[in-house]
Motif scaffolding. Structure first.
Motif, mmCIF file in Angstrom:
data_model
loop_
_atom_site.group_PDB
_atom_site.id
_atom_site.type_symbol
_atom_site.label_atom_id
_atom_site.label_comp_id
_atom_site.label_asym_id
_atom_site.label_seq_id
_atom_site.Cartn_x
_atom_site.Cartn_y
_atom_site.Cartn_z
ATOM 1 N N LEU A 97 14.799 -60.591 -5.187
ATOM 2 C CA LEU A 97 15.499 -61.115 -6.349
ATOM 3 C C LEU A 97 16.329 -62.331 -5.958
ATOM 4 O O LEU A 97 16.930 -62.363 -4.888
ATOM 5 N N ILE A 98 16.392 -63.313 -6.840
ATOM 6 C CA ILE A 98 17.083 -64.552 -6.524
ATOM 7 C C ILE A 98 18.574 -64.324 -6.272
ATOM 8 O O ILE A 98 19.211 -65.050 -5.514
ATOM 9 N N VAL A 99 19.149 -63.288 -6.907
ATOM 10 C CA VAL A 99 20.580 -63.002 -6.718
ATOM 11 C C VAL A 99 20.854 -62.323 -5.386
ATOM 12 O O VAL A 99 22.016 -62.205 -4.979
ATOM 13 N N ASN A 100 19.811 -61.888 -4.689
ATOM 14 C CA ASN A 100 19.995 -61.214 -3.402
ATOM 15 C C ASN A 100 19.651 -62.107 -2.216
ATOM 16 O O ASN A 100 19.663 -61.647 -1.077
ATOM 17 N N ARG A 101 19.343 -63.356 -2.464
ATOM 18 C CA ARG A 101 18.903 -64.246 -1.392
ATOM 19 C C ARG A 101 20.089 -64.929 -0.708
ATOM 20 O O ARG A 101 21.022 -65.372 -1.366
ATOM 21 N N SER A 102 19.991 -64.983 0.608
ATOM 22 C CA SER A 102 21.007 -65.674 1.419
ATOM 23 C C SER A 102 20.364 -66.027 2.746
ATOM 24 O O SER A 102 19.237 -65.617 3.032
ATOM 25 N N SER A 103 21.067 -66.782 3.558
ATOM 26 C CA SER A 103 20.564 -67.147 4.873
ATOM 27 C C SER A 103 21.745 -67.332 5.817
ATOM 28 O O SER A 103 22.901 -67.366 5.383
ATOM 29 N N THR A 104 21.446 -67.464 7.092
ATOM 30 C CA THR A 104 22.502 -67.708 8.068
ATOM 31 C C THR A 104 23.250 -68.990 7.734
ATOM 32 O O THR A 104 24.482 -69.052 7.829
ATOM 33 N N PHE A 105 22.498 -70.009 7.308
ATOM 34 C CA PHE A 105 23.129 -71.291 6.981
ATOM 35 C C PHE A 105 24.005 -71.184 5.743
ATOM 36 O O PHE A 105 25.129 -71.696 5.713
ATOM 37 N N SER A 106 23.525 -70.515 4.706
ATOM 38 C CA SER A 106 24.321 -70.379 3.479
ATOM 39 C C SER A 106 25.588 -69.571 3.754
ATOM 40 O O SER A 106 26.658 -69.880 3.217
ATOM 41 N N ASN A 107 25.477 -68.549 4.602
ATOM 42 C CA ASN A 107 26.657 -67.769 4.976
ATOM 43 C C ASN A 107 27.679 -68.633 5.709
ATOM 44 O O ASN A 107 28.889 -68.518 5.493
ATOM 45 N N SER A 108 27.185 -69.499 6.580
ATOM 46 C CA SER A 108 28.079 -70.390 7.333
ATOM 47 C C SER A 108 28.783 -71.374 6.402
ATOM 48 O O SER A 108 29.981 -71.645 6.561
ATOM 49 N N VAL A 109 28.038 -71.908 5.435
ATOM 50 C CA VAL A 109 28.619 -72.844 4.469
ATOM 51 C C VAL A 109 29.734 -72.162 3.682
ATOM 52 O O VAL A 109 30.833 -72.725 3.506
ATOM 53 N N LEU A 110 29.481 -70.936 3.228
ATOM 54 C CA LEU A 110 30.492 -70.212 2.461
ATOM 55 C C LEU A 110 31.713 -69.903 3.323
ATOM 56 O O LEU A 110 32.855 -69.997 2.861
ATOM 57 N N GLY A 111 31.478 -69.535 4.588
ATOM 58 C CA GLY A 111 32.591 -69.242 5.486
ATOM 59 C C GLY A 111 33.468 -70.448 5.733
ATOM 60 O O GLY A 111 34.701 -70.358 5.720
ATOM 61 N N ILE A 112 32.842 -71.602 5.956
ATOM 62 C CA ILE A 112 33.600 -72.842 6.181
ATOM 63 C C ILE A 112 34.402 -73.203 4.935
ATOM 64 O O ILE A 112 35.558 -73.652 5.033
ATOM 65 N N SER A 113 33.820 -72.992 3.759
ATOM 66 C CA SER A 113 34.540 -73.279 2.518
ATOM 67 C C SER A 113 35.731 -72.354 2.336
ATOM 68 O O SER A 113 36.787 -72.770 1.846
ATOM 69 N N ILE A 114 35.579 -71.093 2.734
ATOM 70 C CA ILE A 114 36.726 -70.181 2.684
ATOM 71 C C ILE A 114 37.836 -70.700 3.584
ATOM 72 O O ILE A 114 39.015 -70.683 3.215
#
Length: 267
Positions: A97-114
């Motif tokens: 499902l599109i709402v369940n998709r993530s990646s190592t890179f997307s996680n890193s981007v979100l972490g840096i934004s936090i």
């Protein structure tokens, strides 16, 4: 186990590498903000003769807007890549499902934004209200609340990245402030930056949010699969941000009309 389940099966508290990655990316975001803050002060003192004449409060805000611009460029480019150029959220790229998709890179981007929002919010509260009023506290608080949920659960990241792309308007906001402080409010650059801000805001914070809600509506069968807190947050937080965006857009439009009117009368 119950807590892990409530955040969705994509999150595993027993995986230390994920926790290290997430904490590392948040810490990286904080470090980048500190470095850019210092570099902004150093470069500005060398390249802009008026920097030394600014008050301490103005210097703090000048430098603060330096790392704000840095994060905005980072967030908008990476969000554009993840949403448009990569195949993570492509319709037929994965069976998940599109709402369940993530990646190592997307996680890193979100972490840096936090890390950025945490640093900026700390400065806003420390110097309150010099760097922004309660609307900025609300904006940053809601942003961190939503991003943390998406990072921990691995769900609804597509919608978080859409909202992060709206940070692309921030460099124009910051440039307008810098030009004003530098005494260039009557310059052509100030006027053209105002025009760019108006259309940028219209696209990234009005039209994009309309697409955001349309996308949620057309994929609502998937959105309902998001864990309860995330689901209700998707229903509650974006409308609040939208109202804030519309209010700021109205102020931007008024300011642009006023600036253009002054420019015409001065000729």
């Amino acid at each position: 186990m119950g807590f892990a389940f409530s955040f969705g099966s994509s999150y595993d508290f027993a995986t230390p590498t994920k926790e290290v990655q997430w904490l590392g990316s948040v810490f990286t975001g904080i470090i980048f903000c500190v470095i850019v803050y210092r570099l902004t002060a150093i470069l500005s003192s060398v390249l802009f003769t008026g920097y030394g004449k600014l008050s301490n409060a103005q210097k703090i805000e000048w430098n603060n807007r330096g790392f704000s611009t840095f994060h905005a460029l980072f967030a908008s480019f990476t969000s554009f890549y993840l949403l448009i150029l990569s195949d993570i959220f492509s319709k037929d790229a994965q069976e998940e499902l599109i709402v369940n998709r993530s990646s190592t890179f997307s996680n890193s981007v979100l972490g840096i934004s936090i890390g950025y929002f945490l640093t900026d919010l700390t400065m806003i509260l420390w110097h309150f209200p010099a760097l922004g009023g309660m609307e900025y506290v609300l904006h940053h608080g809601l942003s961190m609340f939503s991003i943390i949920q998406a990072l921990l659960s691995g769900q609804a990241q597509i919608y978080i990245l859409m909202v992060l792309f709206s940070e692309s308007t921030t460099p124009f906001v910051n440039l307008r402030w810098h030009l004003d402080i530098a005494g260039l409010k009557g310059s052509n650059l100030y006027i053209w930056n105002g025009v760019a801000l108006f259309f940028g805001w219209l696209i990234a914070r009005i039209i994009l949010f309309m697409f955001f809600f349309i996308h949620m509506w057309t994929h609502f069968d998937e959105v309902k699969e998001v864990y309860p807190l995330g689901f209700y947050s998707l229903l509650a937080v974006p409308p609040v941000l939208t109202m804030m965006n519309v209010f700021w857009f109205w102020k931007i439009a008024k300011g642009l009309v006023k600036t253009i009117s002054k420019a015409k009368h001065s000729k």
